[in-house]
Design an enzyme around this catalytic site. Structure first.
Site, PDB file in Angstrom:
ATOM      1  N   CYS A 120     -16.495 -19.444 -29.274  1.00 30.80           N
ATOM      2  CA  CYS A 120     -17.615 -19.411 -29.939  1.00 30.80           C
ATOM      3  C   CYS A 120     -18.131 -19.245 -28.764  1.00 30.80           C
ATOM      4  CB  CYS A 120     -18.286 -20.927 -30.883  1.00 30.80           C
ATOM      5  SG  CYS A 120     -17.528 -22.118 -29.335  1.00 30.80           S
ATOM      6  N   CYS A 123     -18.957 -21.863 -26.479  1.00 33.73           N
ATOM      7  CA  CYS A 123     -17.712 -21.410 -24.564  1.00 33.73           C
ATOM      8  C   CYS A 123     -17.617 -20.131 -24.114  1.00 33.73           C
ATOM      9  CB  CYS A 123     -15.896 -20.884 -25.539  1.00 33.73           C
ATOM     10  SG  CYS A 123     -15.930 -21.981 -27.001  1.00 33.73           S
TER      11      CYS A 123
END
Length: 186
Positions: A120, A123
């Site tokens: 994501c 991240c």
């Protein structure tokens, strides 16, 4: 007394004793002599599996380092451990091996940093911040993304993203600044 090249008298003594004990035959001779109750008279090659031709050179090395005393040349062959030098060597080696070493384990190995996450935006942002922190600190590290859920679960992490340094989870479930990451890396 320190000398110009930072070698002390003790450093030179330790090196001299270490050199004298730096051959397995000389160690065997010292062990044999340590078991004797008095000076040994005779040919040590008859007691130990040592070739007669090499005994005199090994005894000479030990005598030059003052670890043994006596006559090592034929026909008068008698020798024993020099207790004064032996005790000095024992104390010097004890002091030397008693020196503290750095506390951080594996300090010479490359740090491994894993960013746990599913890919994501958070991240990816954490990964970029970690790479920047590593670069700014000038440390050597392998920074890798771990996106496989089965591998992530091995760390018992339920909130992502997370940072793992050398196998230990150090942060999870929050966005960290480059400065905060630097603190974790120090």
């Amino acid at each position: 007394m320190m000398e110009n090249n930072h070698q002390t008298v003790d450093h030179k003594k330790i090196a001299r004793y270490a050199k004298a004990l730096g051959h397995p035959i000389r160690v065997a001779i010292m062990c044999f002599l340590a078991k004797q109750e008095q000076c040994y008279f005779g040919d040590i090659h008859e007691e130990l599996p040592i070739a007669k031709a090499t005994v005199s050179q090994h005894l000479k090395e030990l005598k030059d380092a003052e670890l043994i005393q006596g006559e090592v040349e034929t026909p008068k062959v008698r020798y024993c451990i020099n207790g004064t030098a032996w005790n000095e060597a024992r104390q010097l080696f004890a002091d030397f091996f008693g020196l503290g070493v750095h506390k951080k384990e594996n300090c010479c190995s490359i740090m491994e940093i894993k960013i746990l996450g599913t890919g994501c935006a958070a991240c990816k942002g954490l990964y970029a911040a970690v790479v920047q922190a590593v670069a700014e600190l000038g440390i050597e590290a392998n920074v890798v993304k771990e996106e496989e859920m089965m591998n992530i679960l091995e760390y018992n992490v339920m909130t992502l993203p997370a940072i793992v340094i050398d196998g230990k989870v150090v942060a999870k479930g929050k966005k960290l600044s480059v400065e905060q990451i630097k603190e974790l890396l120090r």
